[in-house]
Design a protein around this motif. Structure first.
Motif, PDB file in Angstrom:
ATOM      1  N   SER A  17       0.819  -1.213   0.000  1.00 44.35           N
ATOM      2  CA  SER A  17       0.000   0.000   0.000  1.00 44.35           C
ATOM      3  C   SER A  17       0.852   1.261   0.000  1.00 44.35           C
ATOM      4  O   SER A  17       1.917   1.310   0.607  1.00 44.35           O
ATOM      5  CB  SER A  17      -0.926   0.007   1.228  1.00 44.35           C
ATOM      6  OG  SER A  17      -0.154  -0.011   2.429  1.00 44.35           O
ATOM      7  N   TRP A  19      -0.322   5.166   0.663  1.00 43.03           N
ATOM      8  CA  TRP A  19      -1.438   6.043   1.014  1.00 43.03           C
ATOM      9  C   TRP A  19      -0.931   7.470   1.163  1.00 43.03           C
ATOM     10  O   TRP A  19       0.111   7.705   1.769  1.00 43.03           O
ATOM     11  CB  TRP A  19      -2.057   5.612   2.337  1.00 43.03           C
ATOM     12  CG  TRP A  19      -2.638   4.240   2.362  1.00 43.03           C
ATOM     13  CD1 TRP A  19      -2.945   3.439   1.305  1.00 43.03           C
ATOM     14  CD2 TRP A  19      -2.990   3.501   3.536  1.00 43.03           C
ATOM     15  NE1 TRP A  19      -3.469   2.251   1.745  1.00 43.03           N
ATOM     16  CE2 TRP A  19      -3.513   2.262   3.110  1.00 43.03           C
ATOM     17  CE3 TRP A  19      -2.916   3.772   4.894  1.00 43.03           C
ATOM     18  CZ2 TRP A  19      -3.961   1.291   4.015  1.00 43.03           C
ATOM     19  CZ3 TRP A  19      -3.364   2.813   5.788  1.00 43.03           C
ATOM     20  CH2 TRP A  19      -3.878   1.583   5.347  1.00 43.03           C
ATOM     21  N   LYS A  67      -3.879   4.871  -2.556  1.00 37.86           N
ATOM     22  CA  LYS A  67      -5.046   5.628  -2.099  1.00 37.86           C
ATOM     23  C   LYS A  67      -4.609   7.031  -1.698  1.00 37.86           C
ATOM     24  O   LYS A  67      -3.482   7.231  -1.231  1.00 37.86           O
ATOM     25  CB  LYS A  67      -5.697   4.959  -0.892  1.00 37.86           C
ATOM     26  CG  LYS A  67      -6.318   3.619  -1.168  1.00 37.86           C
ATOM     27  CD  LYS A  67      -6.956   3.087   0.105  1.00 37.86           C
ATOM     28  CE  LYS A  67      -7.708   1.802  -0.116  1.00 37.86           C
ATOM     29  NZ  LYS A  67      -8.324   1.319   1.139  1.00 37.86           N
ATOM     30  N   ARG A  68      -5.552   7.958  -1.839  1.00 38.02           N
ATOM     31  CA  ARG A  68      -5.277   9.339  -1.467  1.00 38.02           C
ATOM     32  C   ARG A  68      -6.549   9.952  -0.882  1.00 38.02           C
ATOM     33  O   ARG A  68      -7.631   9.797  -1.448  1.00 38.02           O
ATOM     34  CB  ARG A  68      -4.850  10.123  -2.706  1.00 38.02           C
ATOM     35  CG  ARG A  68      -4.471  11.557  -2.470  1.00 38.02           C
ATOM     36  CD  ARG A  68      -4.191  12.291  -3.779  1.00 38.02           C
ATOM     37  NE  ARG A  68      -3.260  11.601  -4.643  1.00 38.02           N
ATOM     38  CZ  ARG A  68      -2.060  12.068  -4.998  1.00 38.02           C
ATOM     39  NH1 ARG A  68      -1.657  13.242  -4.552  1.00 38.02           N
ATOM     40  NH2 ARG A  68      -1.283  11.387  -5.809  1.00 38.02           N
ATOM     41  N   PHE A 155      -5.240   7.903   8.764  1.00 41.32           N
ATOM     42  CA  PHE A 155      -5.612   7.736   7.359  1.00 41.32           C
ATOM     43  C   PHE A 155      -6.893   6.912   7.245  1.00 41.32           C
ATOM     44  O   PHE A 155      -7.805   7.280   6.495  1.00 41.32           O
ATOM     45  CB  PHE A 155      -4.483   7.082   6.557  1.00 41.32           C
ATOM     46  CG  PHE A 155      -4.822   7.000   5.091  1.00 41.32           C
ATOM     47  CD1 PHE A 155      -4.517   8.053   4.246  1.00 41.32           C
ATOM     48  CD2 PHE A 155      -5.476   5.901   4.569  1.00 41.32           C
ATOM     49  CE1 PHE A 155      -4.861   8.008   2.896  1.00 41.32           C
ATOM     50  CE2 PHE A 155      -5.819   5.841   3.222  1.00 41.32           C
ATOM     51  CZ  PHE A 155      -5.513   6.899   2.389  1.00 41.32           C
ATOM     52  N   TRP A 159     -10.240   8.130   5.557  1.00 48.20           N
ATOM     53  CA  TRP A 159     -10.709   7.367   4.396  1.00 48.20           C
ATOM     54  C   TRP A 159     -12.168   6.934   4.582  1.00 48.20           C
ATOM     55  O   TRP A 159     -12.992   7.069   3.674  1.00 48.20           O
ATOM     56  CB  TRP A 159      -9.814   6.149   4.191  1.00 48.20           C
ATOM     57  CG  TRP A 159     -10.195   5.341   2.992  1.00 48.20           C
ATOM     58  CD1 TRP A 159     -10.937   4.184   2.969  1.00 48.20           C
ATOM     59  CD2 TRP A 159      -9.870   5.627   1.634  1.00 48.20           C
ATOM     60  NE1 TRP A 159     -11.080   3.746   1.674  1.00 48.20           N
ATOM     61  CE2 TRP A 159     -10.433   4.618   0.842  1.00 48.20           C
ATOM     62  CE3 TRP A 159      -9.140   6.649   1.017  1.00 48.20           C
ATOM     63  CZ2 TRP A 159     -10.304   4.589  -0.548  1.00 48.20           C
ATOM     64  CZ3 TRP A 159      -9.006   6.619  -0.366  1.00 48.20           C
ATOM     65  CH2 TRP A 159      -9.587   5.600  -1.130  1.00 48.20           C
TER      66      TRP A 159
END
Length: 171
Positions: A17, A19, A67-68, A155, A159
């Motif tokens: 991952s 992020w 992911k952001r 995060f 998210w």
């Protein structure tokens, strides 16, 4: 003392991952792409930023989730409108999963003080900016499991609360 790995190297070695937590309402306001967008010129994101597109595409192709979360003030700044307008053609097209979190919905979250990348939930690349949104460097933190855990928790909380890109309409 070993030299810190480059951003490209960090992406090359990530296994599970990557992020990114963004919390500013503007970055590098003199960026030629932003200036062009403000002037009404067409921006073709994958052509404008091919290196990023290729880096993320290759990383996602290896099975890494990218992911952001973008924490934004509303009404959004012109820069955030610009970012939103290029996200589908760059980030999403390359394989990133992007969500937007209106700042008012983040009040009860404990978020870090700086934007950062978190690789494999263990390695932090903390981004530093001046008041105008220009980068002033970064800080690599690989040996602080407690800090990494705090950033993982932050995060995930952001998210879970954030709105997927396709459903977010900048206010």
């Amino acid at each position: 003392m070993a030299e810190a790995p480059s951003f490209t190297d960090l992406f090359a070695r990530v296994q599970r991952s990557a992020w990114h937590l963004e919390m500013r309402d503007g970055y590098k306001l003199t960026d030629p792409a932003f200036v062009d967008w403000q002037a009404g010129r067409e921006i073709v994101p994958a052509d404008r930023w091919p290196t990023w597109f290729e880096l993320v595409s290759a990383t996602v192709a290896r099975g890494v989730e990218v992911k952001r979360v973008r924490v934004v003030s509303e009404p959004v700044s012109d820069y955030i409108k610009f970012e939103h307008s290029v996200t589908a053609g760059l980030n999403i097209a390359a394989g990133e999963d992007i969500r937007w979190l209106p700042r008012r919905q983040a009040t009860s979250l404990l978020l870090p003080g700086n934007d950062h990348w978190l690789f494999d939930e263990t390695t932090l690349l903390v981004n530093h900016f001046n008041g105008n949104g220009d980068s002033t460097g970064h800080e690599l933190i690989e040996d602080d499991p407690d800090l990494a855990k705090q950033c993982v928790t932050a995060f995930r909380a952001a998210w879970d609360r954030a709105v997927p890109h396709a459903q977010y309409h900048p206010a």
